[in-house]
Design an enzyme around this catalytic site. Structure first.
Site, PDB file in Angstrom:
ATOM      1  N   SER A   1       1.101   6.663   2.431  1.00  0.00           N
ATOM      2  CA  SER A   1       1.883   7.530   3.382  1.00  0.00           C
ATOM      3  C   SER A   1       3.002   8.101   2.589  1.00  0.00           C
ATOM      4  O   SER A   1       3.679   7.417   1.816  1.00  0.00           O
ATOM      5  CB  SER A   1       2.327   7.054   4.589  1.00  0.00           C
TER       6      SER A   1
ATOM      7  N   GLN B   1       0.777  -0.980   0.152  1.00  0.00           N
ATOM      8  CA  GLN B   1      -0.036  -0.064  -0.061  1.00  0.00           C
ATOM      9  C   GLN B   1       0.765   1.303   0.142  1.00  0.00           C
ATOM     10  O   GLN B   1       1.558   1.470   1.007  1.00  0.00           O
ATOM     11  CB  GLN B   1      -0.920   0.135   1.263  1.00  0.00           C
ATOM     12  N   GLY B   2       0.711   2.133  -1.041  1.00  0.00           N
ATOM     13  CA  GLY B   2       1.572   3.047  -1.318  1.00  0.00           C
ATOM     14  C   GLY B   2       0.774   4.470  -0.767  1.00  0.00           C
ATOM     15  O   GLY B   2       0.217   5.210  -2.024  1.00  0.00           O
TER      16      GLY B   2
ATOM     17  N   GLU C   1      -9.769  -1.537   5.283  1.00  0.00           N
ATOM     18  CA  GLU C   1      -8.809  -1.758   6.249  1.00  0.00           C
ATOM     19  C   GLU C   1      -9.095  -1.523   7.817  1.00  0.00           C
ATOM     20  O   GLU C   1      -8.708  -2.220   8.647  1.00  0.00           O
ATOM     21  CB  GLU C   1      -7.721  -0.688   5.965  1.00  0.00           C
TER      22      GLU C   1
ATOM     23  N   ASN D   1      -5.989   6.133  15.900  1.00  0.00           N
ATOM     24  CA  ASN D   1      -7.168   6.141  16.563  1.00  0.00           C
ATOM     25  C   ASN D   1      -7.821   7.630  17.044  1.00  0.00           C
ATOM     26  O   ASN D   1      -8.883   7.818  17.024  1.00  0.00           O
ATOM     27  CB  ASN D   1      -7.115   5.266  17.851  1.00  0.00           C
TER      28      ASN D   1
HETATM   29  C1  LIG Z   1       2.946  -1.030  11.288  1.00  0.00           C
HETATM   30  C2  LIG Z   1       2.383   0.032  10.532  1.00  0.00           C
HETATM   31  C3  LIG Z   1       2.389  -0.128   9.153  1.00  0.00           C
HETATM   32  C4  LIG Z   1       2.207   0.557   8.159  1.00  0.00           C
HETATM   33  N1  LIG Z   1       2.212   0.199   6.828  1.00  0.00           N
HETATM   34  C5  LIG Z   1       1.782   1.338   6.099  1.00  0.00           C
HETATM   35  C6  LIG Z   1       1.778   0.896   4.761  1.00  0.00           C
HETATM   36  O1  LIG Z   1       1.807  -0.108   4.164  1.00  0.00           O
HETATM   37  N2  LIG Z   1       1.331   1.883   3.745  1.00  0.00           N
HETATM   38  C7  LIG Z   1       1.325   3.447   3.858  1.00  0.00           C
HETATM   39  O2  LIG Z   1       0.934   4.202   3.181  1.00  0.00           O
HETATM   40  N3  LIG Z   1       1.213   3.719   5.270  1.00  0.00           N
HETATM   41  C8  LIG Z   1       1.823   2.629   6.230  1.00  0.00           C
HETATM   42  N4  LIG Z   1       1.806   2.876   7.452  1.00  0.00           N
HETATM   43  C9  LIG Z   1       1.710   4.672   8.174  1.00  0.00           C
HETATM   44  C10 LIG Z   1       0.704   5.066   8.862  1.00  0.00           C
HETATM   45  O3  LIG Z   1      -0.454   5.134   7.909  1.00  0.00           O
HETATM   46  C11 LIG Z   1       0.897   6.215   9.579  1.00  0.00           C
HETATM   47  O4  LIG Z   1       1.640   6.196  10.578  1.00  0.00           O
HETATM   48  C12 LIG Z   1      -0.532   6.657   9.896  1.00  0.00           C
HETATM   49  O5  LIG Z   1      -1.514   7.228   8.959  1.00  0.00           O
HETATM   50  C13 LIG Z   1      -0.043   7.921  10.781  1.00  0.00           C
HETATM   51  O6  LIG Z   1       0.608   9.098  10.008  1.00  0.00           O
HETATM   52  P1  LIG Z   1       1.998   9.733  10.645  1.00  0.00           P
HETATM   53  O7  LIG Z   1       2.817   8.433  10.999  1.00  0.00           O
HETATM   54  O8  LIG Z   1       2.590  10.428   9.640  1.00  0.00           O
HETATM   55  O9  LIG Z   1       1.569  10.476  11.901  1.00  0.00           O
HETATM   56  P2  LIG Z   1       0.979  12.002  11.840  1.00  0.00           P
HETATM   57  O10 LIG Z   1      -0.030  12.125  10.931  1.00  0.00           O
HETATM   58  O11 LIG Z   1       1.937  12.987  11.745  1.00  0.00           O
HETATM   59  O12 LIG Z   1       0.364  12.003  13.327  1.00  0.00           O
HETATM   60  C14 LIG Z   1       1.091  12.213  14.482  1.00  0.00           C
HETATM   61  C15 LIG Z   1       0.145  12.202  15.691  1.00  0.00           C
HETATM   62  O13 LIG Z   1      -0.794  13.132  15.522  1.00  0.00           O
HETATM   63  C16 LIG Z   1      -2.037  12.791  15.645  1.00  0.00           C
HETATM   64  N5  LIG Z   1      -2.849  13.768  14.651  1.00  0.00           N
HETATM   65  C17 LIG Z   1      -2.590  13.919  13.378  1.00  0.00           C
HETATM   66  N6  LIG Z   1      -3.410  14.688  12.840  1.00  0.00           N
HETATM   67  C18 LIG Z   1      -4.590  14.718  13.989  1.00  0.00           C
HETATM   68  C19 LIG Z   1      -5.827  15.344  13.767  1.00  0.00           C
HETATM   69  N7  LIG Z   1      -6.485  16.140  12.734  1.00  0.00           N
HETATM   70  N8  LIG Z   1      -6.735  15.148  15.053  1.00  0.00           N
HETATM   71  C20 LIG Z   1      -6.163  14.606  16.182  1.00  0.00           C
HETATM   72  N9  LIG Z   1      -4.909  14.095  16.273  1.00  0.00           N
HETATM   73  C21 LIG Z   1      -4.123  14.122  14.890  1.00  0.00           C
HETATM   74  C22 LIG Z   1      -1.931  11.593  15.310  1.00  0.00           C
HETATM   75  O14 LIG Z   1      -3.133  10.734  15.693  1.00  0.00           O
HETATM   76  C23 LIG Z   1      -0.888  11.014  15.687  1.00  0.00           C
HETATM   77  O15 LIG Z   1      -0.884  10.667  17.164  1.00  0.00           O
HETATM   78  C24 LIG Z   1       2.026   2.170   8.438  1.00  0.00           C
HETATM   79  C25 LIG Z   1       2.371   2.393   9.900  1.00  0.00           C
HETATM   80  C26 LIG Z   1       2.614   1.579  10.929  1.00  0.00           C
HETATM   81  C27 LIG Z   1       2.786   1.840  12.491  1.00  0.00           C
END
Ligand SMILES: Cc1cc2nc3c(=O)[nH]c(=O)nc-3n(C[C@H](O)[C@H](O)[C@H](O)COP(=O)(O)OP(=O)(O)OC[C@H]3O[C@@H](n4cnc5c(N)ncnc54)[C@H](O)[C@@H]3O)c2cc1C
Length: 381
Positions: A128, A125-126, A249, A364
């Site tokens: 992020s 899945q691409g 998902e 969450n």
């Molecule tokens: C085990 C694992 C597997 C993954 N696999 C994939 C994959 O295959 N493909 C892919 O594309 N991605 C993947 N991901 C990435 C995942 O989708 C992102 O980590 C996730 O969407 C959060 O984005 P971020 O890490 O950039 O955090 P951020 O978006 O920067 O968030 C940081 C913190 O701020 C909070 N926050 C952000 N915005 C808000 C808001 N509007 N209101 C309240 N709180 C907020 C978040 O909840 C979090 O606690 C994976 C992640 C993990 C941990």
């Protein structure tokens, strides 16, 4: 409400249970997040496919059994009960495939689904990017129209970077969102592409997780040409198509109740072996009840789907429920294990992975925002 299974469903369960008892490897396979383990898991996937257990609810023409969602739930229960290997094909069969069934052309369905069912193509899945996680609509990777293409017709040139791509280092294909119209509003102008990772201009760089497994990859696109047939669901409709994938998902297809029912049963077994105090006894009972509550919720959700009502934003309820249950259940196991929890073993690995549950598939915090606004109808501010 009738919660009993029909004789035909019971006989489906017996057949699945029997097959699994005869085929599940006696020794656990090495982690599917390592190159060696991924290859071993693909062999397992092919054994499932050979006897038509890899995608039971798909049409027989694509490798399935034409079974209903009810039978799929039963299969999942038996699968986890038998302690069968993790599904390294999950991002294809559980996330992308439902989206291809909903949005794909007949040609895309006929070409892609049988190969996915047979684990010939493996999908990651691409979505992020380094600057876009929760804010998925903030992606910068772009798709530029190429009217001339490579001589076989027009298409698109993809550029940019994806990150946190689960098992990206081992998969053959990627589904991803790209910005195809930079002038359009944020949620518009996005297109969903299906990309072979051996295309010219793609660089995949795997990187280690804390536990040492090379579970993630960064994927770089440098002017990668893909034909029009690589677009899923129409140019500029990427957001709508991607929301269908996130529904799978967060909702029942990635994490069915079978996984948590089996884990709660194993936790009860661990508590019996180790002996417990009052606090842990309550925690074990709590996990067991919550797994059953998730099962009941899912039965209601499947009834909705079978009767043509989409879960929509309510799949965020599933996601918060199963991810928090998974953390609590594993924390209880860690307490029961005491100092043994420091040893590498399935509970400890499960605990480490459970901690990522509240992050992947949309954090969450984001799910609670969705539930507040779109399920409960609360104001944004
Ligand atoms: C085990 C694992 C597997 C993954 N696999 C994939 C994959 O295959 N493909 C892919 O594309 N991605 C993947 N991901 C990435 C995942 O989708 C992102 O980590 C996730 O969407 C959060 O984005 P971020 O890490 O950039 O955090 P951020 O978006 O920067 O968030 C940081 C913190 O701020 C909070 N926050 C952000 N915005 C808000 C808001 N509007 N209101 C309240 N709180 C907020 C978040 O909840 C979090 O606690 C994976 C992640 C993990 C941990």
């Amino acid at each position: 409400m009738d919660l009993t299974w029909s004789p035909a469903q019971e006989s489906f369960r017996a057949e699945a249970r029997d097959w699994l008892a005869r085929h599940v490897p006696r020794e656990p396979l090495p982690s599917g997040d390592t190159r060696e383990g991924f290859a071993a898991h693909l062999e397992w996937e092919r054994a499932l496919h050979a006897d038509r257990w890899s995608v039971v609810s798909w049409p027989a023409a694509y490798g399935g059994r034409d079974s209903s969602l009810w039978e799929w739930l039963i299969f999942e229960e038996e699968y986890y009960r038998a302690g069968a290997p993790q599904r390294v094909t999950q991002n294809g069969i559980f996330l992308l495939a439902p989206t291809i069934f909903a949005f794909g052309s007949r040609a895309q369905q006929d070409t892609l689904l049988p190969r996915m069912a047979a684990a010939q193509d493996t999908w990651c899945q691409g979505w992020s990017e380094p600057g876009a996680g929760s804010d998925l609509a903030g992606i910068r990777s772009r798709a530029v129209r190429d009217e001339h293409g490579t001589g076989d017709g027009p298409g698109w040139r993809l550029s940019g970077q994806k990150t946190w791509t689960t098992r990206g280092a081992f998969c053959s294909h990627l589904f991803g969102l790209f910005r195809s119209d930079p002038q359009a509003a944020r949620h518009e102008g996005l297109t969903y592409f299906l990309v072979p990772l051996d295309a010219e201009g793609v660089t995949v760089r795997g990187f280690e997780r804390l536990d040492g497994d090379e579970g993630f990859a960064e994927v770089f696109f440098d002017d990668v040409f893909v034909p029009d047939s690589a677009v899923l669901g129409g140019v500029g409709r990427g957001w709508t198509v991607a929301m269908s994938t996130t529904g799978s998902e967060r909702g029942l297809s990635l994490r069915s109740p079978g996984r948590f029912l089996a884990a709660a049963d194993r936790l009860a077994g661990l508590a019996r072996d180790r002996g417990t105090g009052e606090r842990d006894r309550l925690a074990v009972a709590d996990a067991w009840i919550r797994a059953r509550a998730y099962q009941d919720f899912t039965l209601a959700q499947v009834t909705d789907i079978v009767e043509g009502r989409s879960p929509g934003a309510r799949s965020s309820l599933n996601k918060v429920w199963w991810s928090e249950l998974d953390v609590d259940l594993h924390e209880t196991a860690m307490r029961l294990l005491g100092p043994d929890a420091a040893l590498d073993g399935p509970w400890t690995r499960g605990f480490q992975f459970s901690l990522s549950g509240p992050i992947y598939a949309g954090t969450n915090e984001i799910q609670r925002n969705i539930i507040a606004e779109r399920v409960l109808g609360l104001p944004r501010k």
